[in-house]
Write an enzyme that holds these catalytic residues in place. Structure first.
Site, short mmCIF file in Angstrom:
data_model
loop_
_atom_site.label_atom_id
_atom_site.label_comp_id
_atom_site.label_asym_id
_atom_site.label_seq_id
_atom_site.Cartn_x
_atom_site.Cartn_y
_atom_site.Cartn_z
N ALA A 28 76.26 -14.49 -38.81
CA ALA A 28 75.59 -13.87 -37.79
C ALA A 28 74.11 -14.52 -37.53
CB ALA A 28 75.42 -12.37 -38.30
N CYS A 29 73.65 -14.41 -36.35
CA CYS A 29 72.48 -14.82 -35.82
C CYS A 29 71.58 -13.80 -35.09
CB CYS A 29 72.63 -16.27 -34.93
SG CYS A 29 73.71 -17.46 -35.61
N THR A 30 70.49 -14.12 -34.87
CA THR A 30 69.45 -13.33 -33.98
C THR A 30 68.71 -14.40 -33.02
OG1 THR A 30 69.00 -12.03 -36.03
CG2 THR A 30 67.45 -11.74 -33.97
#
Length: 496
Positions: A28-30
């Protein structure tokens, strides 16, 4: 540090919004995007944490311009292929160690002054994917996007158009969001299904946050600030993904994205926290992600440091901080996680020459325990330590120098993290001062002495990386000394 009051203010709200545990995805990333009228210096900013696996070393790669690329692109993750580029532009990337520096590029600038961040992992709706599944075997995926697109484009909009065309013709292998930036603005593209997509130009006076979920909503055809696959609306209507309502614009999120129980603890808290950090007075609830605005004006204009602080957030000052509470099973997934491979902030300052106006601030490993080093678009020589490293610890790569220190700091967060963070903050402040001096000198000579100006940039990068690594080595020894003393006192067995 300057936003600690704001962070503390958020603590009680985050704690009160606690919700049930759910299964978490593997990667996951932001993402944070900021328009130039919402920044302190009039720059455009795109930023993201690349989260996957702590032992997966990243290489900073300089790709020289090529009149004709030597071979077609072949995907590392699947069988996606794309013809070799003619007149391929020079560009940089942050590639995985095991892709031979040819894929999984993630982030960089090219010689035309276009930057991109690829990709924010998102998950499209089940109904949309049933009608138009991902083309998993031969479609374009995260590993291919930067290395295929960046050497070919001369503007952010052209990047959207090229990636969109590939999705329409060859398909998307997975769900993703991709940001493009140049000196005219920021575009953000999201996949909708195997062959559908939408992109929107970020409003100049607002910012945008995404955390592993499709965030774009309104789509206005025939509006210059929107682009999409030609059948975006008609496909949704044909397959019952969307029903037109009089007076209401097409809702891309409702038709092609998802809101599931997993989003409530995995994605919503990250978006909510950043929005409440940057914009005061919001009344949104942390577990009601469908009410979050897509774009917001910050209460005060944002700097690169503010964006870096956002990428370092782990709900510090609240009961949901998994590091301070030593709770690896915390239900709220933090923005900064140990498995971050690299964190980046791309800044475009249109009022300066591209060589120094475009800067990539990159931190290896966990952002909350990392240091952001500025890399100018005009650099042509990459310090060797940035270009090496594997999935086995070593004593030569920058990747593992930073990762070793972060691993040590995680063994005693309350004692060790302040030592690392204070030293790195001081280094970043000092580096910013050196940047101002470099840029001042560059502007005086770049027209008359371009080669000397180029050398200034390369020397700055060489020195800054060396200083960062020297500081990291010093900090590692400091923590080892403290750990050795603690171990000695624990097992001292001193006689009478």
């Amino acid at each position: 540090m300057k936003n600690m009051k704001k962070i503390t203010f958020l603590a009680s709200a985050i704690t009160a919004a606690f919700t049930a545990v759910v299964a978490l995805p593997a990667s996951a990333c932001t993402t944070i995007l900021v328009g130039n009228q919402a920044t302190t210096d009039g720059s455009y900013i795109i930023a993201r944490n690349e989260d996957y696996q702590a032992t997966n070393a990243k290489h900073f790669v300089f790709h020289p311009a090529e009149k004709m690329q030597k071979s077609d692109f072949h995907g590392n993750a699947n069988n996606f292929t794309y013809p070799a580029a003619k007149d391929a532009l020079q560009y940089t990337s942050m590639s995985d160690f095991d892709t031979h520096n040819k894929s999984m590029g993630e982030v960089g600038f090219n010689s035309a002054g276009v930057g991109m961040s690829a990709t924010e992992t998102i998950y499209n709706g089940a109904k949309a994917l049933k009608a138009d599944p991902y083309v998993t075997k031969t479609g374009i995926g995260e590993d291919a996007i930067e290395n295929v697109i960046l050497p070919r484009i001369h503007s952010a909009k052209e990047g959207v158009e090229l990636l969109g065309k590939i999705i329409e013709t060859q398909g998307a292998a997975e769900g993703f969001g991709v940001a493009f930036v140049d000196n005219t603005g920021i575009w953000y593209l999201e996949s909708g299904s195997g062959h559908q997509w939408m992109a929107e130009k970020i409003p100049a006076d607002k910012y945008f946050v995404s955390a592993n979920q499709g965030r774009l909503s309104t789509y206005l055809p025939n509006n210059p600030n929107y682009m999409a696959s030609p059948t975006l609306v008609s496909f949704a209507e044909q397959h019952g993904l969307y029903k037109a309502e009089a007076g209401k614009p097409f809702n891309f999120h409702a038709a092609y994205s998802q809101d599931t129980p997993n989003d409530v603890t995995y994605n919503y808290p990250r978006v909510w926290t950043l929005q409440h950090m940057y914009t005061q007075g919001l009344t949104t609830k942390i577990d009601q992600g469908t009410t979050f605005p897509v774009f917001l004006k910050p209460t005060r204009k944002l700097s690169v440091a503010d964006v870096e602080q956002g990428l370092r957030n782990h709900y510090q000052g609240t009961s949901h901080d998994p590091y301070a509470t030593q709770n690896p099973k915390e239900t709220y997934r933090p923005i900064s996680v140990f498995r971050t491979q690299e964190s980046h902030v791309l800044q475009v300052r249109p009022n300066l020459p591209t060589a120094i106006g475009d800067v990539a601030y990159i931190s290896y490993g966990m952002s909350a325990l990392g240091v952001y080093i500025p890399y100018y678009q005009g650099m042509t020589e990459v310090p060797h330590a940035l270009t090496i490293g594997t999935d086995k610890a070593d004593s030569a790569s920058a990747n593992w120098a930073f990762r070793k220190l972060q691993t040590l700091a995680m063994t005693n967060w309350k004692v060790f993290s302040p030592i690392v963070q204070t030293a790195y903050h001081k280094f970043e402040v000092q580096t910013a001062s050196k940047q101002r001096e470099l840029e001042k000198h560059y502007l005086k000579i770049y027209k008359r002495q371009p080669k000397k100006a180029q050398a200034l940039i390369n020397e700055f990068e060489k020195t800054t990386v060396a200083d960062a690594l020297a500081l990291t080595d010093q900090l590692t020894n400091t923590l080892f000394t403290k750990m050795t003393y603690t171990t000695d006192m624990t097992y001292h067995f001193e006689g009478a």
